[in-house]
Design a protein around this motif. Sequence first.
Motif, PDB file in Angstrom:
ATOM      1  N   SER A   1      53.129  67.370  48.158  1.00  0.00           N
ATOM      2  CA  SER A   1      52.739  66.857  46.786  1.00  0.00           C
ATOM      3  C   SER A   1      53.487  67.312  45.680  1.00  0.00           C
ATOM      4  CB  SER A   1      51.002  66.990  46.826  1.00  0.00           C
ATOM      5  OG  SER A   1      50.884  68.374  46.773  1.00  0.00           O
ATOM      6  N   LYS A   2      53.641  68.422  45.809  1.00  0.00           N
ATOM      7  CA  LYS A   2      54.695  69.200  44.536  1.00  0.00           C
ATOM      8  C   LYS A   2      55.695  68.369  44.363  1.00  0.00           C
ATOM      9  CE  LYS A   2      57.177  73.279  43.706  1.00  0.00           C
ATOM     10  NZ  LYS A   2      57.555  74.558  44.167  1.00  0.00           N
ATOM     11  N   TRP A   3      56.461  68.216  45.732  1.00  0.00           N
ATOM     12  CA  TRP A   3      57.851  67.773  45.405  1.00  0.00           C
ATOM     13  C   TRP A   3      57.996  66.221  45.237  1.00  0.00           C
ATOM     14  CZ3 TRP A   3      62.054  70.978  44.729  1.00  0.00           C
ATOM     15  CH2 TRP A   3      61.782  72.340  45.481  1.00  0.00           C
ATOM     16  N   LEU A   4      56.814  65.373  45.593  1.00  0.00           N
ATOM     17  CA  LEU A   4      56.691  64.207  45.261  1.00  0.00           C
ATOM     18  C   LEU A   4      56.588  63.653  43.681  1.00  0.00           C
ATOM     19  CD1 LEU A   4      54.682  62.886  48.224  1.00  0.00           C
ATOM     20  CD2 LEU A   4      57.042  62.102  47.612  1.00  0.00           C
ATOM     21  N   GLU A   5      55.778  64.901  42.917  1.00  0.00           N
ATOM     22  CA  GLU A   5      55.754  64.742  41.549  1.00  0.00           C
ATOM     23  C   GLU A   5      56.844  64.850  40.889  1.00  0.00           C
ATOM     24  OE1 GLU A   5      52.913  67.902  40.432  1.00  0.00           O
ATOM     25  OE2 GLU A   5      51.246  66.689  41.432  1.00  0.00           O
TER      26      GLU A   5
ATOM     27  N   GLY B   1      62.475  61.215  47.737  1.00  0.00           N
ATOM     28  CA  GLY B   1      61.328  60.653  47.977  1.00  0.00           C
ATOM     29  C   GLY B   1      61.289  59.368  48.392  1.00  0.00           C
ATOM     30  N   TYR B   2      60.584  59.194  49.606  1.00  0.00           N
ATOM     31  CA  TYR B   2      60.569  57.850  50.273  1.00  0.00           C
ATOM     32  C   TYR B   2      59.378  57.200  50.379  1.00  0.00           C
ATOM     33  CZ  TYR B   2      64.331  60.652  52.767  1.00  0.00           C
ATOM     34  OH  TYR B   2      65.386  61.609  52.843  1.00  0.00           O
ATOM     35  N   GLN B   3      59.348  55.804  50.267  1.00  0.00           N
ATOM     36  CA  GLN B   3      58.337  54.984  50.179  1.00  0.00           C
ATOM     37  C   GLN B   3      58.557  53.844  50.997  1.00  0.00           C
ATOM     38  OE1 GLN B   3      57.326  53.553  46.344  1.00  0.00           O
ATOM     39  NE2 GLN B   3      55.304  52.712  47.003  1.00  0.00           N
ATOM     40  N   GLU B   4      57.557  53.537  51.808  1.00  0.00           N
ATOM     41  CA  GLU B   4      57.653  52.340  52.784  1.00  0.00           C
ATOM     42  C   GLU B   4      56.471  51.664  52.508  1.00  0.00           C
ATOM     43  OE1 GLU B   4      57.705  51.406  57.603  1.00  0.00           O
ATOM     44  OE2 GLU B   4      57.760  53.538  56.989  1.00  0.00           O
ATOM     45  N   HIS B   5      56.651  50.451  52.491  1.00  0.00           N
ATOM     46  CA  HIS B   5      55.553  49.381  51.988  1.00  0.00           C
ATOM     47  C   HIS B   5      55.704  48.020  52.994  1.00  0.00           C
ATOM     48  CE1 HIS B   5      53.123  46.605  49.650  1.00  0.00           C
ATOM     49  NE2 HIS B   5      54.051  45.686  49.855  1.00  0.00           N
TER      50      HIS B   5
ATOM     51  N   ILE C   1      50.151  48.511  53.672  1.00  0.00           N
ATOM     52  CA  ILE C   1      50.570  50.058  53.890  1.00  0.00           C
ATOM     53  C   ILE C   1      51.334  50.619  53.033  1.00  0.00           C
ATOM     54  CG2 ILE C   1      50.912  51.504  55.763  1.00  0.00           C
ATOM     55  CD1 ILE C   1      48.496  50.262  56.367  1.00  0.00           C
ATOM     56  N   ASP C   2      50.995  51.378  52.240  1.00  0.00           N
ATOM     57  CA  ASP C   2      52.012  52.302  51.620  1.00  0.00           C
ATOM     58  C   ASP C   2      52.197  53.820  52.092  1.00  0.00           C
ATOM     59  OD1 ASP C   2      53.400  50.682  49.420  1.00  0.00           O
ATOM     60  OD2 ASP C   2      51.082  50.280  48.922  1.00  0.00           O
ATOM     61  N   LEU C   3      53.316  54.008  52.565  1.00  0.00           N
ATOM     62  CA  LEU C   3      53.516  55.577  53.190  1.00  0.00           C
ATOM     63  C   LEU C   3      54.714  56.312  52.148  1.00  0.00           C
ATOM     64  CD1 LEU C   3      53.779  54.613  56.961  1.00  0.00           C
ATOM     65  CD2 LEU C   3      51.787  55.422  55.721  1.00  0.00           C
ATOM     66  N   LYS C   4      54.234  57.461  51.945  1.00  0.00           N
ATOM     67  CA  LYS C   4      55.419  58.185  51.115  1.00  0.00           C
ATOM     68  C   LYS C   4      55.509  59.599  51.702  1.00  0.00           C
ATOM     69  CE  LYS C   4      53.020  56.455  46.907  1.00  0.00           C
ATOM     70  NZ  LYS C   4      52.437  56.686  45.494  1.00  0.00           N
ATOM     71  N   SER C   5      56.684  59.894  51.424  1.00  0.00           N
ATOM     72  CA  SER C   5      57.120  61.195  52.036  1.00  0.00           C
ATOM     73  C   SER C   5      58.178  62.116  51.279  1.00  0.00           C
ATOM     74  CB  SER C   5      57.546  61.342  53.740  1.00  0.00           C
ATOM     75  OG  SER C   5      58.685  60.220  53.516  1.00  0.00           O
ATOM     76  N   VAL C   6      58.627  62.975  51.642  1.00  0.00           N
ATOM     77  CA  VAL C   6      59.660  63.820  50.715  1.00  0.00           C
ATOM     78  C   VAL C   6      60.573  64.631  51.695  1.00  0.00           C
ATOM     79  CG1 VAL C   6      58.227  65.758  50.251  1.00  0.00           C
ATOM     80  CG2 VAL C   6      60.087  65.121  48.877  1.00  0.00           C
ATOM     81  N   GLY C   7      61.798  64.728  51.404  1.00  0.00           N
ATOM     82  CA  GLY C   7      62.824  65.485  52.285  1.00  0.00           C
ATOM     83  C   GLY C   7      63.570  66.522  51.359  1.00  0.00           C
ATOM     84  N   LEU C   8      64.051  67.663  51.925  1.00  0.00           N
ATOM     85  CA  LEU C   8      64.864  68.448  51.184  1.00  0.00           C
ATOM     86  C   LEU C   8      66.018  68.769  51.740  1.00  0.00           C
ATOM     87  CD1 LEU C   8      61.980  70.751  50.062  1.00  0.00           C
ATOM     88  CD2 LEU C   8      62.886  69.211  48.714  1.00  0.00           C
ATOM     89  N   ARG C   9      67.112  68.938  50.940  1.00  0.00           N
ATOM     90  CA  ARG C   9      68.472  69.389  51.627  1.00  0.00           C
ATOM     91  C   ARG C   9      69.097  70.322  50.723  1.00  0.00           C
ATOM     92  NH1 ARG C   9      68.837  63.569  52.518  1.00  0.00           N
ATOM     93  NH2 ARG C   9      68.931  63.227  54.708  1.00  0.00           N
ATOM     94  N   GLN C  10      69.565  71.745  51.144  1.00  0.00           N
ATOM     95  CA  GLN C  10      69.764  72.694  50.312  1.00  0.00           C
ATOM     96  C   GLN C  10      71.683  72.855  50.840  1.00  0.00           C
ATOM     97  OE1 GLN C  10      67.934  76.380  50.230  1.00  0.00           O
ATOM     98  NE2 GLN C  10      68.694  76.474  47.808  1.00  0.00           N
ATOM     99  N   TRP C  11      72.296  73.083  49.700  1.00  0.00           N
ATOM    100  CA  TRP C  11      73.886  73.363  50.086  1.00  0.00           C
ATOM    101  C   TRP C  11      73.896  74.786  50.771  1.00  0.00           C
ATOM    102  CZ3 TRP C  11      77.891  70.588  50.749  1.00  0.00           C
ATOM    103  CH2 TRP C  11      79.391  71.194  50.683  1.00  0.00           C
ATOM    104  N   ALA C  12      74.743  74.602  51.826  1.00  0.00           N
ATOM    105  CA  ALA C  12      75.163  76.133  52.541  1.00  0.00           C
ATOM    106  C   ALA C  12      76.169  75.826  53.443  1.00  0.00           C
ATOM    107  CB  ALA C  12      73.899  76.568  53.225  1.00  0.00           C
ATOM    108  N   GLN C  13      77.225  76.349  53.606  1.00  0.00           N
ATOM    109  CA  GLN C  13      78.104  76.547  54.478  1.00  0.00           C
ATOM    110  C   GLN C  13      78.843  75.326  54.488  1.00  0.00           C
ATOM    111  OE1 GLN C  13      76.191  78.012  57.935  1.00  0.00           O
ATOM    112  NE2 GLN C  13      76.045  80.212  57.230  1.00  0.00           N
TER     113      GLN C  13
END
Length: 216
Positions: free
Chosen positions: A205-209, A162-166, A181-193
Amino acid sequence: MAIKNAFHLSIVILAIFGCQARPEQPTPAQDLYANFQPITSSDTLLVGLDSIAGESSRVIPAKLFLAAIDSVLIAEMIYEPDTFDFRGRAYWKLDLDENFAACLIGIQQVWFHFKYLLIYSKPAESFVGLIPLAYLYGGDGGQIMCESRIFGLSAQPIIVTGYQEHYIRWVETNPDEPEVIDLKSVGLRQWAQGGFQEVPVRDSSKWLEMVPMPYE
């Protein structure tokens, strides 16, 4: 003459066996890897600015860190250390599969805090990846921070960040009253190869929770 030759032969044999008996010195990467404490994790790990699974950590000299990590990975750091004026701490390590391990390291310079996941290749005995998991940096005008959780450690690990920029912005229509300004975002990484690959986020929104920011 035979005695003299035998004496020389004995010296050569002793020199050979003396060289073979010397233990090999660990490389900087091997030395750094040995400083991380192995943990037996549950299926989920929190990597926060202040919250770390396990309490033990070891101080890592800046010289060792810079010697153990390839310059290509150093260049991928968010705030690349250009001097020895920073502090490092080795936290935990755990296996991702039979060939790779994940190691959590903390880097602090001034009041900037960073926690990176270092990927260690066991066959190559070197660090081959670096992923930012938690950080806080910026200045008076604004700060950027993130925290992460690692899920699915018993199967195929996935990192949710989860990322937050203020920051403060002045607008022409109201120059006396800055806009916060408050900006929120989310990133996903999965292990492979042998690496953590970025995957699309379909429901942010689901992942930010799952990764609430500590300063909300």
